[in-house]
Design an enzyme around this catalytic site. Structure first.
Site, short mmCIF file in Angstrom:
data_model
loop_
_atom_site.label_atom_id
_atom_site.label_comp_id
_atom_site.label_asym_id
_atom_site.label_seq_id
_atom_site.Cartn_x
_atom_site.Cartn_y
_atom_site.Cartn_z
CG ASP A 10 0.17 -4.01 2.81
OD1 ASP A 10 0.30 -3.47 1.69
OD2 ASP A 10 0.11 -3.36 3.87
CG HIS A 18 -0.38 0.31 2.51
ND1 HIS A 18 -0.07 -0.67 3.44
CD2 HIS A 18 -0.05 1.48 3.11
CE1 HIS A 18 0.42 -0.11 4.52
NE2 HIS A 18 0.45 1.20 4.34
CB SER A 78 3.11 1.82 6.22
OG SER A 78 1.94 2.00 6.96
#
Length: 479
Positions: free
Chosen positions: A158, A128, A232
């Site tokens: 992911d 993402h 992230s």
């Protein structure tokens, strides 16, 4: 003299870090005030600090470990060109009046990444973080910025892999995340908000965490270390400075701006390593294994009828011909309670387990048949990624159907997604569009791509598809 226990020293260090951060924050936020008269001041010490040692034992510090880790944690900067939808852009009068109206804009975002192979320049991050990007660059800890080459990514776990053509890189060692235990100390390193590298610490709160809506196949490490926006793709490390996970998400029911509540999630490094190896070996794609069956949850009524002690497990409703399940001897009516020693409480748990396995994986299944325990062994076979509509029915020619992204399944959808529709094709004439979700069809019941294919064993006289398109939906009759 007896040394101070490690847990107590770490707690002291954590407490001091929280005190220092609060003091700095209060100092920045407090408005300027006039100094009170000297006589009103209470005597205070000129310095305030923790002692260098307690009972002869030096206070612990994460600094030596972080000196090894931080050079391997990078900032990931992405750019995406987005076309602006302006209803007046095609009006010649409007364009004459405003000739410089922008037709495109550049979206930029920041995330983190981890160098795992200095020789080849491999960098792991989240899917993402780089999703939809036209250009990705990486800023190293020493300040160098390098354009990254995209190797591949797997949206359903992911995980994404990039390569950077740079010399003198520092990589982080990979640990065995299967050995993690609740209570182990961990440290999260990333680049939130693009302000530079930051470090947060905590413990492992849970392992094997799943059941989070909208996050694909799940086997998360849960930690109370703060995982902030921009973290992230960053590193979750143990106290030896070894990578144990890739930070991917934080949870707060009141939204990300409400602050950290100690619910952070990371992808175990063993899973990330498996995805990385597949992306390298398979030209940037992941090939998954599957049992080749459809299942449903066990209700209390079904549990009683099936002579089960409790209402749990995945009840097999259909076994596809030529599948791994058929070869293993599974039959409709069997209840799968576990796989490779892992408890499975329902259909979603079974699907999540399958999605984390590679082709050829050996699976020991704990099964109940007619109330009797049974163990069956299966070898997972390849899961098809897409099917051409012409293979199913001429009325679908020109369309390609794919497996529904797991994040949508976690959000409650089932069915297949329309991956593409050829211009001028029969499918386009029937008003089928790319990204439509096919929820149901008059061909028969199905939950996923293999089921969709199996539903066309007999050609339906009328072919009607129930479609979800954006926030709306309806039925399409295919001519």
């Amino acid at each position: 003299m007896r040394p101070l226990p490690t847990l107590m020293t770490l707690a002291l260090a954590a407490a001091f870090g929280g005190f220092a951060a609060t003091a700095i924050r209060d100092g920045l936020q407090a408005p300027a005030q006039a100094s009170p008269a000297a006589s009103a001041l209470l005597p205070v010490p000129t310095t305030a600090a923790l002692p260098a040692s307690v009972s002869g034992q030096a206070l612990p510090s994460l600094a030596p470990m972080l000196q090894k880790v931080t050079p391997a944690v990078v900032s990931v900067h992405t750019k995406q060109t987005v076309r602006i939808r302006n209803p007046f852009a095609n009006d010649p009068i409007f364009r004459r009046m405003f000739p410089n109206i922008p037709q495109e804009r550049i979206n930029e975002s920041l995330g983190s990444g981890v160098i795992i192979d200095a020789k080849n320049g491999y960098v792991l991050t989240n899917h993402h973080v780089i999703e939809g990007a036209d250009e990705v660059s990486v800023t190293l800890a020493d300040g160098r910025t390098v354009k990254a080459d995209f190797i591949g990514s797997d949206p359903d776990t992911d995980v994404a892999l990039m390569r950077i053509p740079a010399q003198n890189l520092s990589a982080i060692a990979l640990a065995d995340s299967d050995g993690l235990k609740v209570g182990d100390f961990v440290v999260a390193v990333g680049n939130p908000f693009g302000i530079g590298q930051t470090v947060t610490s905590g413990i492992v709160s849970a392992v094997g965490r799943s059941g989070l809506r909208g996050l694909g196949y799940q086997n998360f490490i849960q930690t109370d270390a703060s995982i902030n926006p921009g973290n992230s793709g960053g590193a979750l490390v143990n106290l030896n400075g070894e990578l144990i996970g890739i930070n991917t998400a934080s949870f707060n029911p009141q939204g990300s701006m409400a602050g950290n509540i100690g619910l952070g999630f990371a992808i175990p490094v063993n899973l990330a390593r498996n995805i990385k190896d597949q992306l390298i070996a398979n030209n940037g794609v992941v090939r998954r294994g599957t049992l080749g069956l459809e299942a449903q949850d066990v209700t209390p009524q079904l549990a009683a009828a099936l002579k089960l002690g409790e209402a749990r497990g995945a009840l097999v409703s259909r076994v596809f011909a030529g599948s791994a399940a058929a070869a293993a001897g599974l039959k409709p009516g069997d209840v799968i309670l576990g796989a490779n020693g892992q408890r499975l409480d329902g259909r979603d748990a079974l699907r999540n387990f399958e999605g984390l396995q590679s082709i050829g994986s050996k699976i020991a299944l704990e099964v109940r048949r007619d109330g009797q325990p049974l163990q069956l062994n299966a070898t997972l076979r390849e899961q098809p990624k897409s099917i051409a509509g012409t293979e199913l029915d001429p009325r679908l020619s020109g369309a390609t159907f794919g497996e529904l992204p797991e994040r949508l399944r976690q959000s409650g959808f089932s069915g297949v997604v329309v991956e593409s529709v050829a211009r001028g094709s029969r499918a386009e004439a029937n008003n089928l569009r790319k990204d439509d979700i096919v929820l149901a069809a008059s061909s028969g019941e199905f939950d996923d791509l293999p089921g969709f294919r199996a539903s066309f064993t007999r050609t339906p006289a009328q072919l009607i598809l129930r479609i979800q398109r954006g926030n709306g939906g309806g039925n399409l009759q295919m001519q």
